[in-house]
Motif scaffolding. Structure first.
Motif, mmCIF file in Angstrom:
data_model
loop_
_atom_site.group_PDB
_atom_site.id
_atom_site.type_symbol
_atom_site.label_atom_id
_atom_site.label_comp_id
_atom_site.label_asym_id
_atom_site.label_seq_id
_atom_site.Cartn_x
_atom_site.Cartn_y
_atom_site.Cartn_z
ATOM 1 N N UNK A 103 -16.667 -7.352 2.971
ATOM 2 C CA UNK A 103 -17.717 -6.570 2.328
ATOM 3 C C UNK A 103 -17.479 -5.080 2.567
ATOM 4 N N UNK A 104 -17.816 -4.244 1.591
ATOM 5 C CA UNK A 104 -17.606 -2.799 1.769
ATOM 6 C C UNK A 104 -18.617 -2.205 2.745
ATOM 7 N N UNK A 105 -18.212 -1.133 3.403
ATOM 8 C CA UNK A 105 -19.150 -0.373 4.230
ATOM 9 C C UNK A 105 -20.090 0.435 3.351
ATOM 10 N N UNK A 106 -19.601 0.813 2.160
ATOM 11 C CA UNK A 106 -20.408 1.524 1.176
ATOM 12 C C UNK A 106 -19.767 1.323 -0.183
ATOM 13 N N UNK A 107 -20.561 1.481 -1.249
ATOM 14 C CA UNK A 107 -20.035 1.307 -2.591
ATOM 15 C C UNK A 107 -20.346 -0.071 -3.156
ATOM 16 N N UNK A 108 -19.839 -0.318 -4.361
ATOM 17 C CA UNK A 108 -20.146 -1.544 -5.076
ATOM 18 C C UNK A 108 -18.872 -2.281 -5.487
ATOM 19 N N UNK A 109 -18.932 -3.612 -5.397
ATOM 20 C CA UNK A 109 -17.865 -4.485 -5.891
ATOM 21 C C UNK A 109 -18.480 -5.369 -6.962
ATOM 22 N N UNK A 110 -18.062 -5.162 -8.201
ATOM 23 C CA UNK A 110 -18.649 -5.843 -9.349
ATOM 24 C C UNK A 110 -17.650 -6.843 -9.936
ATOM 25 N N UNK A 111 -18.094 -8.079 -10.102
ATOM 26 C CA UNK A 111 -17.258 -9.109 -10.706
ATOM 27 C C UNK A 111 -18.016 -9.690 -11.888
ATOM 28 N N UNK A 112 -17.510 -9.449 -13.103
ATOM 29 C CA UNK A 112 -18.212 -9.854 -14.324
ATOM 30 C C UNK A 112 -19.654 -9.340 -14.312
ATOM 31 N N UNK A 113 -19.780 -8.046 -13.962
ATOM 32 C CA UNK A 113 -21.079 -7.359 -13.937
ATOM 33 C C UNK A 113 -22.047 -7.908 -12.897
ATOM 34 N N UNK A 114 -21.517 -8.629 -11.908
ATOM 35 C CA UNK A 114 -22.350 -9.141 -10.822
ATOM 36 C C UNK A 114 -21.973 -8.432 -9.523
ATOM 37 N N UNK A 115 -22.969 -7.973 -8.802
ATOM 38 C CA UNK A 115 -22.730 -7.220 -7.562
ATOM 39 C C UNK A 115 -22.468 -8.187 -6.415
ATOM 40 N N UNK A 116 -21.224 -8.629 -6.285
ATOM 41 C CA UNK A 116 -20.920 -9.691 -5.325
ATOM 42 C C UNK A 116 -20.998 -9.219 -3.876
ATOM 43 N N UNK A 117 -20.953 -7.910 -3.645
ATOM 44 C CA UNK A 117 -21.061 -7.415 -2.267
ATOM 45 C C UNK A 117 -22.453 -7.663 -1.691
ATOM 46 N N UNK A 118 -23.404 -7.996 -2.556
ATOM 47 C CA UNK A 118 -24.778 -8.277 -2.101
ATOM 48 C C UNK A 118 -25.035 -9.774 -1.926
ATOM 49 N N UNK A 119 -24.068 -10.603 -2.251
ATOM 50 C CA UNK A 119 -24.281 -12.039 -2.236
ATOM 51 C C UNK A 119 -24.227 -12.618 -0.824
ATOM 52 N N UNK A 120 -24.823 -13.790 -0.680
ATOM 53 C CA UNK A 120 -24.739 -14.530 0.587
ATOM 54 C C UNK A 120 -23.340 -15.127 0.736
ATOM 55 N N UNK A 121 -22.971 -15.467 1.969
ATOM 56 C CA UNK A 121 -21.666 -16.086 2.222
ATOM 57 C C UNK A 121 -21.518 -17.391 1.452
ATOM 58 N N UNK A 122 -22.603 -18.144 1.373
ATOM 59 C CA UNK A 122 -22.544 -19.431 0.671
ATOM 60 C C UNK A 122 -22.255 -19.242 -0.818
ATOM 61 N N UNK A 123 -22.935 -18.267 -1.421
ATOM 62 C CA UNK A 123 -22.717 -18.013 -2.843
ATOM 63 C C UNK A 123 -21.304 -17.491 -3.101
ATOM 64 N N UNK A 124 -20.796 -16.676 -2.188
ATOM 65 C CA UNK A 124 -19.431 -16.161 -2.315
ATOM 66 C C UNK A 124 -18.404 -17.292 -2.213
ATOM 67 N N UNK A 125 -18.662 -18.255 -1.340
ATOM 68 C CA UNK A 125 -17.745 -19.391 -1.190
ATOM 69 C C UNK A 125 -17.641 -20.172 -2.486
ATOM 70 N N UNK A 126 -18.765 -20.420 -3.125
ATOM 71 C CA UNK A 126 -18.762 -21.134 -4.404
ATOM 72 C C UNK A 126 -17.995 -20.344 -5.456
ATOM 73 N N UNK A 127 -18.214 -19.027 -5.504
ATOM 74 C CA UNK A 127 -17.513 -18.187 -6.472
ATOM 75 C C UNK A 127 -16.003 -18.240 -6.262
ATOM 76 N N UNK A 128 -15.579 -18.145 -5.001
ATOM 77 C CA UNK A 128 -14.144 -18.149 -4.716
ATOM 78 C C UNK A 128 -13.504 -19.461 -5.147
#
Length: 230
Positions: free
Chosen positions: A64-89
């Protein structure tokens, strides 16, 4: 053939990443701005320590970034829970590493099947999809061989087939040609170009090999945690 599109698959907006070590802060990424387009091959080039792998990890939701945004298909994945990120990966991103990350006791076919199992793809789709992916990387005659029976280049091609089997939107590759000779490295990049055209996905890879840069649609030069040229 998939239709080429310039729509961004992934966007990194003013991203910073810092670590604390020995009581001191180390700034690895310093205000990164970049995008990766669907249906395009993007390369990150730079010396070791320039921040390429850290950036790739952020794009894949492994960090996760210390600051800034990481957008994947217009979704702010840096704000997601670990569980949701696992499903995405598992379902939307494919990974290729320097070490081929294959299961040693499984055949090439079974290694690719494993990716479909992990992504929750219906078993009825496995046979056709595995055959298609191994055909794309030129391994239709090696499907029953285990990793120790394959050359380094062949193992990397199995890793590529495994990474694209679940039809990811984004393929991330960290120095995928570093352990290969120049001829095989060029062959791997040619496969990437075929995949971009056939599957229409976004590919972002890191490399320090200047002979490969000409095959990319976009090349970002990194130095000291910044994008210095595009």
């Amino acid at each position: 053939m998939a239709e080429r599109t310039e729509m961004p698959c992934h966007e990194v907006r003013n991203v910073h990443r810092s670590f604390w070590t020995g009581g001191q802060r180390v700034d690895v990424l310093r205000g990164i701005e970049m995008s990766v387009a669907s249906g395009a091959l993007t390369m990150l080039r730079g010396r070791s320590g320039s921040g390429k792998t850290t950036l790739l990890n952020l794009m894949g939701g492994l960090d996760r970034p210390s600051a800034g945004e990481v957008m994947f298909k217009n979704r702010a994945i840096h704000q997601w829970s670990d569980r949701r990120l696992t499903v995405m990966r598992r379902q939307e991103i494919g990974y290729i590493f320097q070490t081929f990350a294959l299961m040693p006791l499984l055949t090439a076919w079974e290694n690719v099947e494993l990716s479909l199992r992990m992504a929750g793809i219906s078993r009825t789709q496995w046979k056709d999809r595995v055959a298609r992916c191994l055909e794309l990387v030129g391994l239709t005659k090696r499907i029953h061989h285990r990793p120790f029976e394959l050359s380094g280049g062949e193992q990397q091609r199995v890793a590529i087939a495994k990474a694209i089997a679940h039809r990811p939107l984004l393929l991330l590759a960290d120095e995928p040609t570093a352990e290969l000779d120049s001829h095989m490295a060029s062959h791997i990049i040619a496969i990437f170009r075929d995949i971009v055209e056939a599957e229409g996905i976004a590919i972002c890879m890191t490399t320090h090999d200047s002979t490969l840069w000409g095959a990319a649609d976009v090349v970002y030069q990194m130095a000291d945690g910044r994008i210095v040229t595009e």
